[in-house]
Design an enzyme around this catalytic site. Structure first.
Site, mmCIF file in Angstrom:
data_model
loop_
_atom_site.group_PDB
_atom_site.id
_atom_site.type_symbol
_atom_site.label_atom_id
_atom_site.label_comp_id
_atom_site.label_asym_id
_atom_site.label_seq_id
_atom_site.Cartn_x
_atom_site.Cartn_y
_atom_site.Cartn_z
ATOM 1 N N TYR A 1 50.056 14.161 39.873
ATOM 2 C CA TYR A 1 50.745 15.446 40.097
ATOM 3 C C TYR A 1 52.131 15.422 39.437
ATOM 4 C CZ TYR A 1 53.144 19.246 42.549
ATOM 5 O OH TYR A 1 53.870 20.377 42.849
ATOM 6 N N SER B 1 58.663 21.153 39.146
ATOM 7 C CA SER B 1 58.903 20.642 40.509
ATOM 8 C C SER B 1 59.936 19.536 40.427
ATOM 9 C CB SER B 1 57.594 20.063 41.066
ATOM 10 O OG SER B 1 57.833 19.299 42.230
HETATM 11 N N1 LIG Z 1 55.150 23.967 48.021
HETATM 12 C C1 LIG Z 1 55.943 23.094 47.444
HETATM 13 O O1 LIG Z 1 56.609 22.321 48.129
HETATM 14 C C2 LIG Z 1 56.053 23.022 45.932
HETATM 15 C C3 LIG Z 1 57.060 22.237 45.379
HETATM 16 C C4 LIG Z 1 57.186 22.160 44.001
HETATM 17 C C5 LIG Z 1 56.329 22.853 43.178
HETATM 18 N N2 LIG Z 1 55.346 23.616 43.719
HETATM 19 C C6 LIG Z 1 54.446 24.310 42.791
HETATM 20 O O2 LIG Z 1 54.481 25.698 43.058
HETATM 21 C C7 LIG Z 1 53.197 26.267 42.814
HETATM 22 C C8 LIG Z 1 52.701 26.967 44.066
HETATM 23 O O3 LIG Z 1 52.675 26.025 45.122
HETATM 24 P P1 LIG Z 1 52.329 26.442 46.633
HETATM 25 O O4 LIG Z 1 52.807 25.348 47.494
HETATM 26 O O5 LIG Z 1 52.738 27.835 46.868
HETATM 27 O O6 LIG Z 1 50.721 26.335 46.564
HETATM 28 P P2 LIG Z 1 49.615 26.867 47.604
HETATM 29 O O7 LIG Z 1 50.210 27.255 48.882
HETATM 30 O O8 LIG Z 1 48.537 25.817 47.582
HETATM 31 O O9 LIG Z 1 49.061 28.156 46.847
HETATM 32 C C9 LIG Z 1 48.467 27.950 45.601
HETATM 33 C C10 LIG Z 1 47.980 29.261 45.056
HETATM 34 O O10 LIG Z 1 47.393 28.990 43.779
HETATM 35 C C11 LIG Z 1 46.027 29.388 43.780
HETATM 36 N N3 LIG Z 1 45.280 28.471 42.924
HETATM 37 C C12 LIG Z 1 45.073 27.148 43.062
HETATM 38 N N4 LIG Z 1 44.316 26.701 42.073
HETATM 39 C C13 LIG Z 1 44.042 27.747 41.271
HETATM 40 C C14 LIG Z 1 43.293 27.925 40.092
HETATM 41 N N5 LIG Z 1 42.627 26.908 39.536
HETATM 42 N N6 LIG Z 1 43.252 29.136 39.523
HETATM 43 C C15 LIG Z 1 43.898 30.188 40.087
HETATM 44 N N7 LIG Z 1 44.598 30.097 41.214
HETATM 45 C C16 LIG Z 1 44.668 28.882 41.797
HETATM 46 C C17 LIG Z 1 45.618 29.371 45.256
HETATM 47 O O11 LIG Z 1 44.537 30.247 45.526
HETATM 48 P P3 LIG Z 1 43.022 29.728 45.445
HETATM 49 O O12 LIG Z 1 42.967 28.404 46.146
HETATM 50 O O13 LIG Z 1 42.216 30.804 46.100
HETATM 51 O O14 LIG Z 1 42.714 29.612 43.992
HETATM 52 C C18 LIG Z 1 46.889 29.883 45.906
HETATM 53 O O15 LIG Z 1 46.982 31.288 45.787
HETATM 54 C C19 LIG Z 1 52.295 25.113 42.361
HETATM 55 O O16 LIG Z 1 52.272 25.063 40.955
HETATM 56 C C20 LIG Z 1 52.997 23.907 42.935
HETATM 57 O O17 LIG Z 1 52.710 22.722 42.227
HETATM 58 C C21 LIG Z 1 55.174 23.726 45.083
#
Ligand SMILES: NC(=O)c1ccc[n+]([C@@H]2O[C@H](COP(=O)([O-])OP(=O)(O)OC[C@H]3O[C@@H](n4cnc5c(N)ncnc54)[C@H](OP(=O)(O)O)[C@@H]3O)[C@@H](O)[C@H]2O)c1
Length: 254
Positions: free
Chosen positions: A155, A142
Site C-alpha cells: 500500500y 497518503s
Molecule cells: N482513510 C484514511 O485514513 C486514508 C488515509 C490516506 C489516504 N487514503 C486514501 O483515500 C482514498 C479513499 O480512502 P477511504 O478511507 O475513504 O476509503 P473507503 O472508505 O474504503 O472508500 C473507498 C471508496 O472507493 C471505492 N472503491 C474501492 N475500490 C474501487 C475500485 N476498484 N473501483 C472503483 N471504486 C472503488 C469504494 O466503493 P466500492 O467498494 O463499492 O468500490 C468506496 O466508495 C483511498 O485512495 C485511500 O488510499 C485514505
C-alpha cells in the site's frame, strides 16, 4: 454563489469515506458530480443522499471498477453524453490491506497495485480527451508515501507511485493549463480505515499508535479532506501544481 457553480466533476470511489464527503462538498458548491464505485446499492444511496441536500449541484452515479478499463470507458462515455467535459477529476478510489513483507502474496500485490496504481493511471489517461483546459486533477496519495508504516509495504508503495505520478503529470499537462496535485491524508475515520483489520485489539493498537504521534491528538474527519480537495479543485489554488497537500493532523510533519 457556490465555488464550483456550473462545473463538471468526477469522483471515483464516491460512495463512501473521503470520496463521498468530497462529492457531497462539490455538489454543495454547485457542481454536477459523477460518482463511481463497484457496489451499485452503496453508490446509488450515496447519490441519493447528496441529491436530497438539494444545494445547487447534483450527483450522478455510474457503476465503475477503476481496475476494469471497459468500466472506465463506460463512465467517461456517460460523462461525454451528459456534459462533454470534466473540470475537476478526483481519482480517489483506492484500497488498503495490511500484510507484512513475509506474508505478501501475488494476489495482494496485484490487487493493490491493480486498483491504486494501474486503475488510477487509466482513470486519468482516459479522462484526458474530456478534461477542459484549466481543469484540476487531484490524486489520493497518503502519509504512507513518506512514512514506513509497518505491515503496509505494498500500500505504501502505491501511494509513493501516486506522489510520483503527480509530479510527472503536472509537468506533462501544464501546457493545457491543467493542474495536478496530490492530497495526502493521515488517519481519517472512514469505512476503509475501519476495515483495515478485523481484530478489534489490533485496531485499537493501531489507533493508539497513531494518536501517540499525532500533534493534533485525534483522527481526521472525511470532511476535512474534502475541504482540502475543494481548495485544490478551485482557482483558490491557481498557482499550485505538482504539489502534495498533507491533511494529517501533523502526523508526518513534526
Ligand atoms: N482513510 C484514511 O485514513 C486514508 C488515509 C490516506 C489516504 N487514503 C486514501 O483515500 C482514498 C479513499 O480512502 P477511504 O478511507 O475513504 O476509503 P473507503 O472508505 O474504503 O472508500 C473507498 C471508496 O472507493 C471505492 N472503491 C474501492 N475500490 C474501487 C475500485 N476498484 N473501483 C472503483 N471504486 C472503488 C469504494 O466503493 P466500492 O467498494 O463499492 O468500490 C468506496 O466508495 C483511498 O485512495 C485511500 O488510499 C485514505
Amino acid at each position: 454563489m457556490g465555488q464550483l457553480d456550473g462545473k463538471i466533476a468526477v469522483v471515483t470511489g464516491g460512495s463512501e469515506g473521503i470520496g463521498a464527503a468530497t462529492a457531497g462538498r462539490f455538489a454543495s458548491e454547485g457542481a454536477t458530480v459523477f460518482i463511481s464505485g463497484r457496489r451499485e446499492a452503496e453508490l446509488d444511496s450515496a447519490a441519493k443522499a447528496i441529491n436530497a441536500q438539494n444545494r445547487g449541484g447534483q450527483a450522478i452515479a455510474v457503476r465503475c471498477d477503476v481496475s476494469v478499463l471497459a468500466d472506465l470507458d463506460r463512465l467517461y462515455a456517460r460523462v461525454k453524453d451528459h456534459s462533454n467535459r470534466i473540470d475537476v477529476l478526483f481519482a480517489n478510489a483506492g484500497v488498503a490491506e495490511l500484510m507484512r513483507l513475509g506474508d505478501i502474496t501475488e494476489e495482494h500485490f496485484d490487487r493493490t497495485f491493480g486498483i491504486n496504481v494501474r486503475g488510477l493511471l487509466f482513470t486519468v489517461q482516459k479522462a484526458l480527451p474530456l478534461l477542459s483546459d484549466g481543469a484540476s486533477v487531484i490524486l489520493p496519495s497518503s502519509i504512507a508515501a513518506s512514512k514506513g508504516l509497518e505491515a503496509a509495504s505494498v500500500y505504501n508503495a502505491t501511494k509513493a507511485a501516486i506522489r510520483s505520478f503527480t509530479r510527472t503529470w503536472a509537468a506533462e499537462l501544464a501546457g493545457r493549463g491543467i493542474r495536478v496535485n496530490a492530497v495526502s491524508p493521515g488517519p481519517i475515520e472512514t469505512p476503509g480505515l475501519a476495515g483495515l483489520t478485523a481484530d478489534p485489539a489490533q485496531a485499537r493498537m493501531l489507533k493508539d499508535l497513531q494518536l501517540t504521534h499525532m500533534p493534533l491528538g485525534r483522527m481526521g474527519d472525511p470532511g476535512e479532506v474534502a475541504a482540502a480537495v475543494l481548495f485544490l479543485a478551485t482557482d483558490a489554488s491557481s498557482y499550485t501544481t505538482g504539489a502534495e497537500l498533507f491533511v494529517d493532523g501533523g502526523l508526518a510533519q513534526v
